[in-house]
Structures are given as C-alpha cells and as structure tokens.
Design an enzyme around this catalytic site. Structure first.
Site, PDB file in Angstrom:
ATOM      1  N   LYS A  76     106.888  66.516  73.386  1.00  0.00           N
ATOM      2  CA  LYS A  76     106.488  66.262  71.993  1.00  0.00           C
ATOM      3  C   LYS A  76     105.046  65.798  71.964  1.00  0.00           C
ATOM      4  O   LYS A  76     104.658  64.918  72.741  1.00  0.00           O
ATOM      5  CB  LYS A  76     107.372  65.165  71.386  1.00  0.00           C
ATOM      6  N   LYS A 100     103.527  56.950  74.949  1.00  0.00           N
ATOM      7  CA  LYS A 100     103.823  56.512  73.576  1.00  0.00           C
ATOM      8  C   LYS A 100     105.283  56.797  73.207  1.00  0.00           C
ATOM      9  O   LYS A 100     105.972  55.959  72.630  1.00  0.00           O
ATOM     10  CB  LYS A 100     102.873  57.199  72.587  1.00  0.00           C
ATOM     11  N   LYS A 112     100.658  67.914  74.637  1.00  0.00           N
ATOM     12  CA  LYS A 112      99.590  67.998  73.639  1.00  0.00           C
ATOM     13  C   LYS A 112      99.024  69.402  73.648  1.00  0.00           C
ATOM     14  O   LYS A 112      98.956  70.038  74.701  1.00  0.00           O
ATOM     15  CB  LYS A 112      98.466  67.005  73.977  1.00  0.00           C
ATOM     16  N   THR A 196     102.197  56.402  59.550  1.00  0.00           N
ATOM     17  CA  THR A 196     101.431  55.682  60.578  1.00  0.00           C
ATOM     18  C   THR A 196     100.931  54.347  60.023  1.00  0.00           C
ATOM     19  O   THR A 196     101.086  53.295  60.660  1.00  0.00           O
ATOM     20  CB  THR A 196     100.264  56.534  61.097  1.00  0.00           C
ATOM     21  N   ASN A 227      93.502  57.990  56.273  1.00  0.00           N
ATOM     22  CA  ASN A 227      94.964  58.075  56.151  1.00  0.00           C
ATOM     23  C   ASN A 227      95.652  56.833  56.710  1.00  0.00           C
ATOM     24  O   ASN A 227      96.487  56.218  56.041  1.00  0.00           O
ATOM     25  CB  ASN A 227      95.472  59.343  56.846  1.00  0.00           C
ATOM     26  N   SER A 361     107.979  61.622  62.949  1.00  0.00           N
ATOM     27  CA  SER A 361     108.201  63.002  63.408  1.00  0.00           C
ATOM     28  C   SER A 361     109.598  63.136  64.013  1.00  0.00           C
ATOM     29  O   SER A 361     110.290  64.130  63.799  1.00  0.00           O
ATOM     30  CB  SER A 361     107.176  63.372  64.484  1.00  0.00           C
TER      31      SER A 361
HETATM   32  P1  NAD Z   1      90.824  59.808  58.663  1.00  0.00           P
HETATM   33  O1  NAD Z   1      89.765  60.801  58.956  1.00  0.00           O
HETATM   34  O2  NAD Z   1      91.770  60.040  57.536  1.00  0.00           O
HETATM   35  O3  NAD Z   1      90.138  58.370  58.371  1.00  0.00           O
HETATM   36  C1  NAD Z   1      89.129  57.820  59.135  1.00  0.00           C
HETATM   37  C2  NAD Z   1      88.362  56.808  58.270  1.00  0.00           C
HETATM   38  O4  NAD Z   1      87.489  56.064  59.118  1.00  0.00           O
HETATM   39  C3  NAD Z   1      87.507  57.408  57.183  1.00  0.00           C
HETATM   40  O5  NAD Z   1      87.655  56.619  56.001  1.00  0.00           O
HETATM   41  C4  NAD Z   1      86.052  57.245  57.696  1.00  0.00           C
HETATM   42  O6  NAD Z   1      85.095  57.063  56.664  1.00  0.00           O
HETATM   43  C5  NAD Z   1      86.210  55.983  58.503  1.00  0.00           C
HETATM   44  N1  NAD Z   1      85.206  55.823  59.553  1.00  0.00           N
HETATM   45  C6  NAD Z   1      84.816  56.717  60.489  1.00  0.00           C
HETATM   46  N2  NAD Z   1      83.905  56.159  61.290  1.00  0.00           N
HETATM   47  C7  NAD Z   1      83.727  54.896  60.855  1.00  0.00           C
HETATM   48  C8  NAD Z   1      82.911  53.827  61.263  1.00  0.00           C
HETATM   49  N3  NAD Z   1      82.088  53.951  62.300  1.00  0.00           N
HETATM   50  N4  NAD Z   1      83.002  52.644  60.577  1.00  0.00           N
HETATM   51  C9  NAD Z   1      83.821  52.529  59.532  1.00  0.00           C
HETATM   52  N5  NAD Z   1      84.625  53.493  59.112  1.00  0.00           N
HETATM   53  C10 NAD Z   1      84.548  54.674  59.750  1.00  0.00           C
HETATM   54  O7  NAD Z   1      91.608  59.597  60.055  1.00  0.00           O
HETATM   55  P2  NAD Z   1      93.085  59.016  60.290  1.00  0.00           P
HETATM   56  O8  NAD Z   1      94.059  60.126  60.313  1.00  0.00           O
HETATM   57  O9  NAD Z   1      93.297  57.857  59.359  1.00  0.00           O
HETATM   58  O10 NAD Z   1      92.964  58.490  61.790  1.00  0.00           O
HETATM   59  C11 NAD Z   1      92.275  57.276  62.094  1.00  0.00           C
HETATM   60  C12 NAD Z   1      92.578  56.890  63.523  1.00  0.00           C
HETATM   61  O11 NAD Z   1      93.988  56.704  63.697  1.00  0.00           O
HETATM   62  C13 NAD Z   1      92.171  57.891  64.615  1.00  0.00           C
HETATM   63  O12 NAD Z   1      91.820  57.176  65.766  1.00  0.00           O
HETATM   64  C14 NAD Z   1      93.462  58.667  64.863  1.00  0.00           C
HETATM   65  O13 NAD Z   1      93.488  59.264  66.161  1.00  0.00           O
HETATM   66  C15 NAD Z   1      94.468  57.537  64.759  1.00  0.00           C
HETATM   67  N6  NAD Z   1      95.846  57.958  64.471  1.00  0.00           N
HETATM   68  C16 NAD Z   1      96.140  58.677  63.346  1.00  0.00           C
HETATM   69  C17 NAD Z   1      97.462  59.015  63.073  1.00  0.00           C
HETATM   70  C18 NAD Z   1      97.830  59.734  61.787  1.00  0.00           C
HETATM   71  O14 NAD Z   1      99.029  59.866  61.548  1.00  0.00           O
HETATM   72  N7  NAD Z   1      96.866  60.123  60.945  1.00  0.00           N
HETATM   73  C19 NAD Z   1      98.490  58.662  63.981  1.00  0.00           C
HETATM   74  C20 NAD Z   1      98.165  57.925  65.124  1.00  0.00           C
HETATM   75  C21 NAD Z   1      96.839  57.571  65.346  1.00  0.00           C
END
Ligand code: NAD
Length: 428
Positions: A76, A100, A112, A196, A227, A361
């Site tokens: 997965k 994880k 992956k 998340t 997100n 998931s």
């Molecule tokens: P996203 O693109 O929706 O949001 C990222 C946010 O961070 C944006 O608002 C952007 O403006 C901000 N940002 C980027 N660089 C920045 C900085 N230097 N300072 C301040 N803000 C900054 O991404 P996401 O899906 O929310 O993912 C965020 C993190 O969480 C990533 O590391 C991702 O791998 C991890 N993650 C996401 C999920 C998921 O379900 N979306 C699950 C597990 C882990």
C-alpha cells in the site's frame, strides 16, 4: 544504498531513510539480517508510458512502482507525479510506507509509485492519458488484495477515478478496492478530504492529554494552511484549542484571542483568496509578512504542516512551542530535533501524527471490499479510534525509554511488528 540485484542506487533521501531505519534496528536490538532485508525492496517495476500530446507528438514518461515489503499484508502506498522524482527516492518513500503502515497497525505492507512529470504542464486530456497509461502499465503487479495505490504529491481523487476506471476495464468488472482516496461519488468517502488533518488534531489532543491533562485552552500555531494544515487547525479549534496563528508561503495571520476556525469550513470549496488573507481581511487578524514568524509566536503547540526541512539548526531557536506535531512529512531535521529534545520540547513524529490519510484509505478499502458504505460520522469515529490507539501505543513505548525521542519509539514500534511477522512467517 539499497540493494537492487547488484545495481546500487542511491540518493540523499534514501541514505537518510536508511540511517533512520538502521538506528531503529539497533535501538530495538534486532539482528543485522533484518536491516538487510529492509534494504532490499521485494519488487521494482520501471515503466515507460507513451502519451500522445495535444500537439500530435508522442512523449514518453518514466514511471515506477516499488513494492518494498508485504510481510504484513498487501502493498500500500501512493503515486507521486513530480518532475524530479527518482527511483531511489521512490524506494525511500516505499520503505517509509512499510514503517507507517506497520505503526498504524494496518494489515498492509509498503509500496510507492511515481511518474517523472510536472502535472501542471499537462492539459486535462494529457493528464488523463498519462494516468490511464500508468494504471495499464502497473496493472500486472497490482490488485485489490495485492497492491493498492492512492494519491500523493501531484495526484488527486480525479486521477484515482481515471486509474480505477482503467483497471476495472482490464479486469472486466468494477474493482473499487484497487485504488483508494477516490471521489465520494465513485466509492470514496467524504472523510478523506480532511482525514490527515483530522488525524493530526486527534494525535495532538491525545498527546496534550498525556503531557498536560487536556488540550482545551492550549494555544496552537499552524505552519502551512493547505490540505493538512487547514483541517488540523479546524479540528483543533473544534476540540477546544485556541488557534492563534496560521501561515502560508506569503506570511502569517496572527490573533492573540484566537482565530475563528469556522472560516475554514465556510471556505472549504471556494477557490479565491488564501485563508491567511481571509483571516486578516475578515477577522482583523494581524498580517506578519515573514512566513517563518509562525515559529516565533508564543504558543503551547506548533503544527508544521507545509513541507520538509523547515525546522532546522539555523532557525530552531525561534520555536517557542513545547509540543511540535509533525503534520508534514520530514519538517524537522535531525539536528533541530536533537536541539528541541535537549530543551525538553516533545516532537510527535510524522509517521505517527500524519497517518490519518492512510488509515482513512484503509477504511475506504474495507468498505469497497465489502461493497458497504459507512456514513461520515461512523467513518470518522473509526479513524479517531485507530489514531488514539496508535498514540497510546507509541507513548507507552516512549515512557519506558525516556532517553529516546518519540520518533525513536515510533520507529522501533513499527520495526518490532515487521520483525515479528517476518520471524513468524519464516522469512528471516
Ligand atoms: P498543500 O500543497 O495542500 O499545502 C501546503 C501549504 O504549505 C500551502 O498552504 C503552502 O502555501 C504552504 N507552504 C509551502 N511552503 C511554505 C513555507 N515555506 N512556509 C509556510 N507555508 C508554506 O499540501 P498538503 O497536502 O497539505 O501536504 C502538506 C504536507 O503534509 C506535505 O509534507 C505532505 O507530504 C504531508 N502529508 C500530506 C497528506 C495528505 O493527505 N495531503 C498525508 C500525509 C502527509
């Protein structure tokens, strides 16, 4: 280096991942052959996907599916569309999924996938052709009880819809459980959108309860209101915390009395101004132009939820919080984590704190396999229970080994489960 039939591949990310796994194996007193088993992905598929572009020319895109370890169950892990992704990075990401999924107590191994592409440079038609081409290319190796991909960076629910449709055509029947995080209209679940961030909020609440007896009234700053960050902020506010600062790449919205998190819910589907701008214009929050100022805000809790390597040796001195909960993957460098540890700051590691997405998931997969649908509240309750149990499990392990970080306890807990399964199955 990862061992791949004599052809050694490597990257800085893969090396760092292996260092972390090696440290975990040593802390847990597990044998070196177990570490070696983890350095050897079980199967790697490299594919080349031809796509007829809008200009009539054929362009080839290189893609991968790394199936790292299925000792705990079907493989997965997500599929990343990114122009700079390499096979070595994909191997590292697959290894992290093995950890994880083990830590989350799911019946899954780790995998992956990736395609070297900038999805923003493709038209919708080209993107659909690429998504379907990738699903066809990996179809011989995946399946609803074999390997179940999901979205990652650069992919989303629409891409999962195209992929599940393509796979279903090949299988000759609807196979909803072969991809997860699909749209709710196509066997997905509405909780996925915020799973998340919700999981991050639950992990924060449970840790705060253990450290301080309660979350209510504690102040929170969230870096990155995307997100993960927006839903973490929303649910933390609903759970009684006071969210005083949120940030994005352009700056911070700060309000000492607390931001009204309902604004997040009200703007959940509205494209337009950023949430930071909305908090400033609609609620009178102060706008701080320096995005890193989010660390310097006086708070109990900091949730880095933007990108990797944001809390480093050079800026860790600005962090005021006593509890850091990693919403993003890899936001704290090892050097910074050591300095935080010496100051008594607790860091809830990413593989624990942001597992809500993969747990959701799993729930969607269980629904799909049974052709059964839980309502939103029931699904959220199940997600919450799993997150609570995971925090308790890691916290209990950590309490026994006070010189460890919580990350050490999480990695060791994950590795011990994998090791026991390998022993029971006679793999090592
Ligand atoms: P996203 O693109 O929706 O949001 C990222 C946010 O961070 C944006 O608002 C952007 O403006 C901000 N940002 C980027 N660089 C920045 C900085 N230097 N300072 C301040 N803000 C900054 O991404 P996401 O899906 O929310 O993912 C965020 C993190 O969480 C990533 O590391 C991702 O791998 C991890 N993650 C996401 C999920 C998921 O379900 N979306 C699950 C597990 C882990």
């Amino acid at each position: 280096m990862a061992h791949i039939s004599g052809a050694y591949i490597t990257s800085a990310f893969l090396e760092n991942t292996l260092v972390a796994i090696k440290r975990g194996v040593e802390l847990a007193n597990l044998p070196p052959e177990f570490f070696e088993a983890l350095t050897r992905p079980q199967r790697i598929l490299v594919v080349n996907i031809p796509v007829k572009m809008d200009n009539g020319k054929i362009q080839f895109f290189e893609g991968y599916r790394v199936q790292h370890c299925d000792v705990l169950g079907p493989f997965k892990g997500g599929v990343r569309f990114h122009p700079e992704v390499t096979l070595a990075d994909d191997v590292a990401l697959a290894m992290l999924m093995t950890l994880k999924n083990s830590l989350a107590g799911l019946p899954y191994g780790g995998a992956k996938g990736a395609v070297r592409v900038d999805p923003k440079k493709l038209s919708q038609r080209e993107l659909e052709a690429l998504a379907r081409g990738y699903a066809r290319a990996i179809a011989p190796l995946i399946g609803d009880v074999v390997d179940i991909p999901a979205p990652d960076v650069g992919t989303n629910a629409q891409i999962m819809a195209w992929m599940v449709d393509e796979y279903s055509k090949i299988a000759g029947r609807n196979t909803p459980a072969v991809f997860t995080s699909k749209p709710p209209e196509l066997w997905g679940n509405p909780v996925r959108e915020y799973s998340t961030g919700y999981g991050v909020a639950v992990a924060t609440r449970e840790t705060a309860k253990k450290l301080w007896g309660r979350l209510e009234g504690k102040t929170v700053a969230v870096q990155g209101i995307g997100n993960v960050g927006r839903w973490a902020a929303y649910w933390l506010g609903k759970m009684g915390a006071k969210v005083v600062a949120v940030s994005d790449i352009n700056g911070v919205a700060y309000k000492k009395e607390g931001l009204d998190v309902e604004l997040i819910y009200q703007n959940r589907t509205v494209p337009g101004p950023s949430l930071v701008e909305l908090f400033v214009s609609k609620t009178g929050a102060e706008h701080i132009k320096d995005p890193e100022a989010v660390f310097a805000v006086e708070t109990d809790i900091l949730v880095p939820a933007a990108i990797e390597n944001v809390i480093r040796g050079d800026n860790v001195g600005r962090v005021r919080a006593r509890l850091v909960v990693e919403g993003a993957n890899g936001p704290t460098t090892p050097e910074a984590e050591k300095m935080l540890y010496e100051r008594g700051v607790v860091v809830v590691p990413d593989i624990l704190a942001n597992a809500g997405g993969v747990v959701m998931s799993y729930l969607e997969w269980v629904e799909n396999l049974q052709w059964y649908i839980w309502d939103e509240e029931e699904t959220r309750r199940r997600l919450e229970t799993i997150m609570i149990n995971n925090v308790s499990k890691v916290y209990a392990r950590w309490e026994k080994e006070k010189e460890w970080t919580m990350r050490d306890a999480a990695i060791v807990t994950a590795l011990e489960r994998i090791y026991k399964a390998m022993k029971l199955r006679g793999w090592i």
